[in-house]
Design an enzyme around this catalytic site. Structure first.
Site, PDB file in Angstrom:
ATOM      1  N   PRO A 170       0.783  -1.242   0.000  1.00 16.26           N
ATOM      2  CA  PRO A 170       0.000   0.000   0.000  1.00 16.26           C
ATOM      3  C   PRO A 170       0.815   1.292   0.000  1.00 16.26           C
ATOM      4  CG  PRO A 170       0.042  -0.936   2.187  1.00 16.26           C
ATOM      5  CD  PRO A 170       0.746  -1.921   1.314  1.00 16.26           C
ATOM      6  N   SER A 172       3.551   2.378   2.372  1.00 12.02           N
ATOM      7  CA  SER A 172       4.228   2.946   3.535  1.00 12.02           C
ATOM      8  C   SER A 172       5.747   2.865   3.394  1.00 12.02           C
ATOM      9  CB  SER A 172       3.774   2.237   4.815  1.00 12.02           C
ATOM     10  OG  SER A 172       3.966   0.834   4.711  1.00 12.02           O
ATOM     11  N   CYS A 309       6.643 -10.618   5.342  1.00 11.55           N
ATOM     12  CA  CYS A 309       6.028 -10.608   6.672  1.00 11.55           C
ATOM     13  C   CYS A 309       5.629 -12.040   7.036  1.00 11.55           C
ATOM     14  CB  CYS A 309       4.846  -9.649   6.740  1.00 11.55           C
ATOM     15  SG  CYS A 309       3.605  -9.885   5.452  1.00 11.55           S
TER      16      CYS A 309
END
EC number: 2.1.1.-
Length: 688
Positions: A170, A172, A309
């Site tokens: 997204p 960041s 992640c």
């Protein structure tokens, strides 16, 4: 047993269905069984890890490093919001004070050990919630999970670097890369705001690529370009140079690849119901392709960070070791143990167990049933420990949630010290050859093997995307193409004359529009030379989504002012608020109107003003009739005023015959008031 929580909160699952996250049991037997097999940590650590995954994720944010008042925002948050939080309570307990992340540079990131839902719903934290929302919209802070901040920091981006974010949405991490590109060394100047480097942010999903635009626009950077391609097949970026065409090679690349995400249980509660090893098995080959493509695009001497992640070795060490093994003599793992010294981490592992999606264990590829060949390539299995030691696999970083109250993350920092050669192919490619041999007659298989060995992954023969547009047209059918304005364009000439722009500082060939004719009818954008070079040499090979900074916008006069404006040849373009700070560094001093804080408040509190709205002794009133019709850039030096944040403020001002107004959105006005008055701001509290 995982804890159960009950409320009316609902969220969507992967299938788009509404699920009540608080009714989901924080437990997945297959997940636990699989990771007990892996023995990544000790049994005591595994118990702590498993417990931490069931707990809510803290709220974390960082202050934008590239803004000149970054330290003021940090100190302002501590001084004004710590007392508010210290006196606040939830229904159950006292709210803990925020803490500065000890490993983040200059104390510019904070963790609040409460969820965003608690902040949003608690009446005691309303001021904090508004601070987070408004300052995020203003681009002064970025709400981001703490471990997600690590990969961009380890890239060590500098202002001249050519940077690629392969899987950006997204956004960041892309924002962090841009901050590093723009970070002032001493004080903010034109080279800080418009550096020579570039960040190209890619995402394979068209919708996510467009979502990325919203995240990035907050930072008001002219040096970012968003593109939309499959990361594993990113096209070459062509450049023109005095010695002919060449490929763009990147100094820094972030490959934050698609993954199973099993380090995100704390924020993705639905994963407790949905986790399956099948996801990681299905992504392994794609992750290798993306990493390999990134290394092809990396400049010799450049740095690439691979991250997920996920806690799963088959998405992490298995991927990195497969690519390192294939690129021996060209790529190495960097030891970053001395970087971010207060970040707690574990080393990369050199042993793991490979299972199928039903958790059946297979000690080696040779023990695999034939029907699983296509689903489980040889690169899933660990290389011999001696080979992994030679590859320095221990230099990888594993971040576990129980270390510092975070999500789970994996990071590997790679450096390319020699160009790739034509013989460098991954075992995934070899596995495809092996599979075809199982299906083809022997002679045909032999021919196919010969063909495959002639394919190349070398830097000299990078994957090409051939133009397919008719008559040389844009094959991506862009509705709003990037077209640079002709230097003799009348509108551009008027803008240069109106604002007294010095061509020695800003060249006319730096401005572009988003229409096929290249005529400035609405908005005008600005970029640097490298940005233009990329755009003009890749129209038919790259799908551009967004880029540059909107700096000027056409503003038509009302009927009463139009006749006078046309008679005087008044410029109808004005400075856009997004680019006001940059514009202040290259427009003439005569186009700046310096005023006071008291005058600014009057302008902020009214949609439009007349001379009668200002008191007799007002500086603005005295100069009102001397203001040119059309655009002026308003300047207020908050360092000389009673303001919480001491910074320079530049705001577009528009004057017609009867009225005058600042061209800011309501949220921009609220944010500015908040920075001036602090959390007690009336406009902040009442949302005018």
């Amino acid at each position: 047993m995982g804890r159960k929580h009950y409320s009316s909160k609902k969220n969507r699952s992967k299938k788009g269905e509404f699920v009540n996250w608080d009714l989901i049991e924080r437990k997945n037997e297959n997940f636990e069984k699989y990771y007990r097999l892996q023995k990544l940590v000790t049994e005591d650590d595994f118990i702590l890890l498993k417990q931490k995954l069931t707990e809510q994720l803290p709220t974390t944010f960082r202050i934008t490093a590239s803004i000149p008042h970054a330290t003021q925002v940090r100190d302002y948050f501590i001084e004004h919001y710590y007392p508010l939080i210290e006196n606040a309570r939830t229904e159950d307990a006292k709210i803990p004070l925020p803490v500065s992340l000890p490993w983040y540079p200059d104390g510019m990131a904070f963790m609040l050990d409460i969820s965003k839902e608690v902040i949003r719903k608690s009446p005691h934290l309303k001021a904090l919630q508004e601070f987070l929302v408004l300052e995020t919209e203003a681009g002064d802070i970025n709400r981001q999970e703490s471990v997600s901040m690590v990969p961009p920091l380890l890239l060590n981006v500098e202002s001249h670097h050519k940077v690629l974010d392969m899987c950006a949405a997204p956004g960041s991490k892309t924002a962090q890369l841009l901050e590093a590109l723009h970070k002032p060394t001493k004080k903010e100047d034109i080279t800080t705001l418009l550096p020579s480097g570039i960040v190209i942010a890619n995402d394979s999903d068209n919708k996510r690529a467009h979502m990325l635009v919203h995240q990035i626009k907050r930072l008001n950077s002219p040096n970012v370009l968003i593109v939309n391609h499959d990361a594993s097949f990113l096209p070459n970026f062509h450049l023109s140079s005095p010695d002919g065409k060449k490929f763009l090679k990147f100094d820094r690349i972030l490959a934050d690849v698609p993954c199973s995400g099993d380090g995100t249980f704390r924020k993705n509660i639905a994963l407790w119901n949905e986790w399956s090893l099948k996801t990681a098995l299905g992504l392994h080959a794609t992750q290798i392709k993306i990493l390999m493509r990134g290394l092809q695009l990396l400049e010799k001497g450049g740095r690439l960070v691979y991250s997920t992640c996920s806690l799963n070795p088959i998405e992490n060490e298995a991927v990195v070791s497969a690519v390192l093994n294939a690129t021996r003599g060209s790529v190495r793992l960097v030891d970053v143990s001395s970087e971010l010294p207060q970040l707690k981490r574990s080393q990369g592992v050199d042993n793991w167990v490979v299972c199928d999606s039903d958790l059946n264990i297979y000690p080696s590829f040779d023990t695999l049933p034939k029907e699983l060949y296509e689903k489980m390539p040889p690169t899933l299995w660990p290389l011999p420990k001696k080979e992994l030691a030679e590859l320095n696999i221990q230099n990888c970083l594993r971040i576990y949630p129980h270390f510092q109250n975070t999500g789970g993350f994996f990071v590997a920092v790679l450096e390319k010290y020699e160009n790739l050669t034509s013989s460098m192919k991954t075992a995934v490619d070899d596995n495809k050859v092996f599979l075809r041999e199982q299906k083809l007659p022997s002679e045909q298989a032999s021919k196919k093997r010969k063909q495959d060995t002639q394919e190349t992954s070398s830097d000299s023969k990078l994957a090409e995307v051939k133009p397919k547009g008719k008559n040389g047209g844009n094959r991506f059918h862009e509705l709003d193409p990037f077209v640079y304005i002709k230097e003799d364009d009348q509108a551009l000439e008027k803008i240069y004359k109106k604002f007294g722009i010095d061509e020695a500082i800003i060249k006319k060939n730096q401005f572009f529009v988003r229409n096929v004719n290249g005529v400035p009818t609405k908005a005008i954008y600005i970029s640097n030379d490298l940005f233009r070079n990329v755009i003009e040499n890749n129209r038919n090979r790259v799908k551009f989504v967004h880029g540059g900074l909107k700096i000027f916008v056409r503003q038509d006069f009302g009927s009463l002012s139009r006749e006078i404006a046309e008679k005087n040849g008044t410029c109808v373009f004005r400075v856009q608020s997004d680019g006001a700070n940059l514009a202040s560094h290259f427009i003439a001093e005569s186009c700046l109107f310096h005023t006071t804080l008291s005058d600014l408040f009057i302008l902020l509190d009214h949609e439009a003003v007349t001379i009668d709205d200002f008191p007799e002794d007002s500086l603005f009133r005295k100069e009102y009739n001397h203001l040119d019709l059309g655009s002026t850039l308003l300047h207020v030096d908050l360092a000389k005023e009673e303001s919480v944040i001491k910074k320079q403020v530049y705001i577009p001002l528009w004057k017609s015959v009867r009225i005058c107004n600042v061209l800011l959105s309501n949220s921009e006005k609220r944010t500015l008031k908040l920075q001036i008055e602090g959390p007690q701001s009336s406009i902040h509290k009442h949302n005018t």
